[in-house]
Every structure is written in C-alpha cells, then in structure tokens.
Design a protein around this motif. Structure first.
Motif, mmCIF file in Angstrom:
data_model
loop_
_atom_site.group_PDB
_atom_site.id
_atom_site.type_symbol
_atom_site.label_atom_id
_atom_site.label_comp_id
_atom_site.label_asym_id
_atom_site.label_seq_id
_atom_site.Cartn_x
_atom_site.Cartn_y
_atom_site.Cartn_z
ATOM 1 N N MET A 188 -3.645 10.080 -3.292
ATOM 2 C CA MET A 188 -3.358 11.499 -3.645
ATOM 3 C C MET A 188 -3.523 12.494 -2.295
ATOM 4 O O MET A 188 -2.825 13.339 -2.032
ATOM 5 C CB MET A 188 -4.432 12.011 -4.895
ATOM 6 N N GLN A 189 -4.661 12.091 -1.733
ATOM 7 C CA GLN A 189 -4.823 12.837 -0.633
ATOM 8 C C GLN A 189 -3.777 12.676 0.474
ATOM 9 O O GLN A 189 -3.338 13.785 1.300
ATOM 10 C CB GLN A 189 -6.193 12.780 0.242
ATOM 11 N N LEU A 190 -3.308 11.557 0.606
ATOM 12 C CA LEU A 190 -2.383 11.017 1.500
ATOM 13 C C LEU A 190 -1.028 12.022 1.364
ATOM 14 O O LEU A 190 -0.378 12.334 2.096
ATOM 15 C CB LEU A 190 -2.098 9.605 1.441
ATOM 16 N N GLN A 191 -0.642 11.833 0.058
ATOM 17 C CA GLN A 191 0.478 12.681 -0.457
ATOM 18 C C GLN A 191 0.473 14.064 -0.073
ATOM 19 O O GLN A 191 1.385 14.593 0.263
ATOM 20 C CB GLN A 191 0.883 12.228 -1.952
ATOM 21 N N LEU B 259 7.538 4.639 1.569
ATOM 22 C CA LEU B 259 5.927 5.056 1.467
ATOM 23 C C LEU B 259 5.906 5.795 0.250
ATOM 24 O O LEU B 259 4.880 5.409 -0.617
ATOM 25 C CB LEU B 259 5.428 5.507 2.550
ATOM 26 N N LEU B 260 6.273 6.996 0.263
ATOM 27 C CA LEU B 260 6.113 7.698 -1.007
ATOM 28 C C LEU B 260 6.471 7.000 -2.429
ATOM 29 O O LEU B 260 5.770 7.001 -3.496
ATOM 30 C CB LEU B 260 7.051 9.121 -0.698
ATOM 31 N N ALA B 261 7.638 6.475 -2.386
ATOM 32 C CA ALA B 261 7.788 5.471 -3.799
ATOM 33 C C ALA B 261 6.815 4.668 -3.844
ATOM 34 O O ALA B 261 6.641 4.521 -5.219
ATOM 35 C CB ALA B 261 9.149 4.900 -3.376
ATOM 36 N N ALA B 262 6.449 3.916 -2.952
ATOM 37 C CA ALA B 262 5.296 2.845 -3.266
ATOM 38 C C ALA B 262 4.126 3.485 -3.779
ATOM 39 O O ALA B 262 3.390 3.140 -4.593
ATOM 40 C CB ALA B 262 5.116 2.131 -1.868
ATOM 41 N N LEU B 263 3.825 4.870 -3.099
ATOM 42 C CA LEU B 263 2.789 5.640 -3.858
ATOM 43 C C LEU B 263 2.677 5.989 -4.967
ATOM 44 O O LEU B 263 1.550 6.132 -5.599
ATOM 45 C CB LEU B 263 2.442 6.657 -2.717
ATOM 46 N N ARG C 224 0.218 -0.217 0.654
ATOM 47 C CA ARG C 224 -0.435 -0.611 1.892
ATOM 48 C C ARG C 224 0.398 -1.157 3.030
ATOM 49 O O ARG C 224 0.360 -0.694 4.217
ATOM 50 C CB ARG C 224 -1.631 -1.424 1.660
ATOM 51 N N GLN C 225 1.190 -1.769 2.331
ATOM 52 C CA GLN C 225 2.263 -2.516 3.315
ATOM 53 C C GLN C 225 3.357 -1.454 3.815
ATOM 54 O O GLN C 225 3.530 -1.376 5.005
ATOM 55 C CB GLN C 225 2.979 -3.805 2.684
ATOM 56 N N ALA C 226 3.618 -0.771 3.159
ATOM 57 C CA ALA C 226 4.653 0.484 3.216
ATOM 58 C C ALA C 226 4.078 1.514 4.218
ATOM 59 O O ALA C 226 4.654 1.911 5.002
ATOM 60 C CB ALA C 226 4.967 1.201 1.929
ATOM 61 N N ALA C 227 2.437 1.897 4.201
ATOM 62 C CA ALA C 227 1.816 2.570 5.176
ATOM 63 C C ALA C 227 1.943 1.833 6.524
ATOM 64 O O ALA C 227 2.114 2.446 7.560
ATOM 65 C CB ALA C 227 0.433 2.837 4.611
#
Length: 198
Positions: free
Chosen positions: A78-81, A145-149, A157-160
């Motif tokens: 959540m903080q990442l997004q 990355l956003l889709a994976a989140l 993690r892989q997407a990041a």
C-alpha cells in the motif's frame, strides 16, 4: 531527426560511448566545468538548464529509492502504491517535457549558432529516441508491477525486481546523456551568450 551515421557510429550510441569525443565537445577545453558559474556569460538559461538536469537526476533516484524500499521490506504494498505512482508519473512527465522543448525549440537554435555544433546536437537528439524507447519499456514494467500489487496471487516481488532493473537501465542512459548534454550546452552558451538562444 537526423541519424548518426558513418564509420564507428556504434561507438557513439548512448550506452556504448564513453563520453563525448573532442571533436564533438570542441568547446570543452575552453570552458572547464569548474569555471562555468564564474564566467561572465553564465546566466539564467544555463543555470536553469543545470537545475532541470539536477531535478531529473533527483526524481529518478527517488523512484529507485521507493521501489528498493519495497524490495527491502521497509514499506508495504500500500505504501509503495501511494508513493510510487505519483513519483514515477512526475519524473516521466518532467523528462518527456524537457526533451520535447529541447528537440523542438533549443536544439534547432544551437545548430544555427555554429556548424560544428550540429553533429553533437544530432547525437543528443538520437539519445532522446533511445531514452524514449527505454521510457516506454519502463512504463510497461511499471504497469505490470501495479497489476501484480493489485492481485493476491503473488508475483509482486518479481515484478518489483524486474521494474527495478528497467528503471536502473533508464537512469544509466539518462545520467550519461545529461552529462554529455551539459558538456555541449553550457560551453556553447558561454561561447555565444544566452541572447543567441532567445
């Protein structure tokens, strides 16, 4: 856009070249970096140009810092997004806007100042195309990355990690380009004066 042609042109491509050759940065010996700000012709445009470049470096580094904080489990998804989306958008929009102004307004004016500048600014414009291609790929990986989140199936993690590799590649190209551009732009402004660009 004029392409960079001729023998050995691959060595001039952004990411492959090792700085600017002396024939391209022919004013560099006359205006060492340490003397720029004390020169009588160093004015608002040169200062603004360097400020924009500094901002782009800082904004790009902040995107990396945010993603790496998530990868290091210092922040949650959540903080990442919340931090990632506005910071990345700001950086990419700022970069795209800066390059459009250069390509459409300033680079044509620099080419008219002195025929010896043309090859250097053609090279910088070719850089912009490569940076734009990397930017497009960066956006694609950001969306992944956003889709994976937003999913619960894992894979974030892989997407990041994948995004981190992509943004670091973009920033490597950008760092080299900005440094090379400064070695052409600022000495030209000092040589010809800023009024020639207005």
């Amino acid at each position: 856009m004029t392409s960079v042609d001729g023998a050995g042109s691959n060595s001039l491509v952004l990411g492959a070249r090792k700085g600017l050759a002396d024939d391209l940065a022919y004013l560099r010996p006359l205006y060492p970096t340490s003397d720029w700000r004390s020169h009588a012709n160093f004015g608002e445009l040169a200062n603004f140009w360097l400020h924009v470049h500094s901002s782009l470096r800082s904004e790009g580094s902040e995107v990396v810092r945010i993603v790496n904080a998530y990868r290091g489990q210092e922040i949650d998804r959540m903080q990442l997004q919340q931090a990632f989306v506005p910071q990345l958008n700001s950086f990419l929009q700022h970069l795209d806007h800066h390059h459009r102004i250069e390509d459409n307004v300033y680079f044509p004016k620099f080419r008219l100042l002195d025929g010896r500048l043309i090859a250097g600014f053609d090279l910088l414009e070719a850089d912009h195309e490569l940076i734009h291609q990397s930017l497009v790929q960066t956006v694609a990986h950001a969306r992944e990355l956003l889709a994976a989140l937003s999913q619960t199936a894992g894979g974030e993690r892989q997407a990041a990690d994948t995004f981190a590799g992509r943004i670091e590649h973009l920033l490597k190209l950008l760092q080299q380009h900005l440094g090379d551009e400064e070695e052409l732009v600022v000495p030209a402004l000092l040589e010809h004066g800023e009024q020639a660009l207005l």
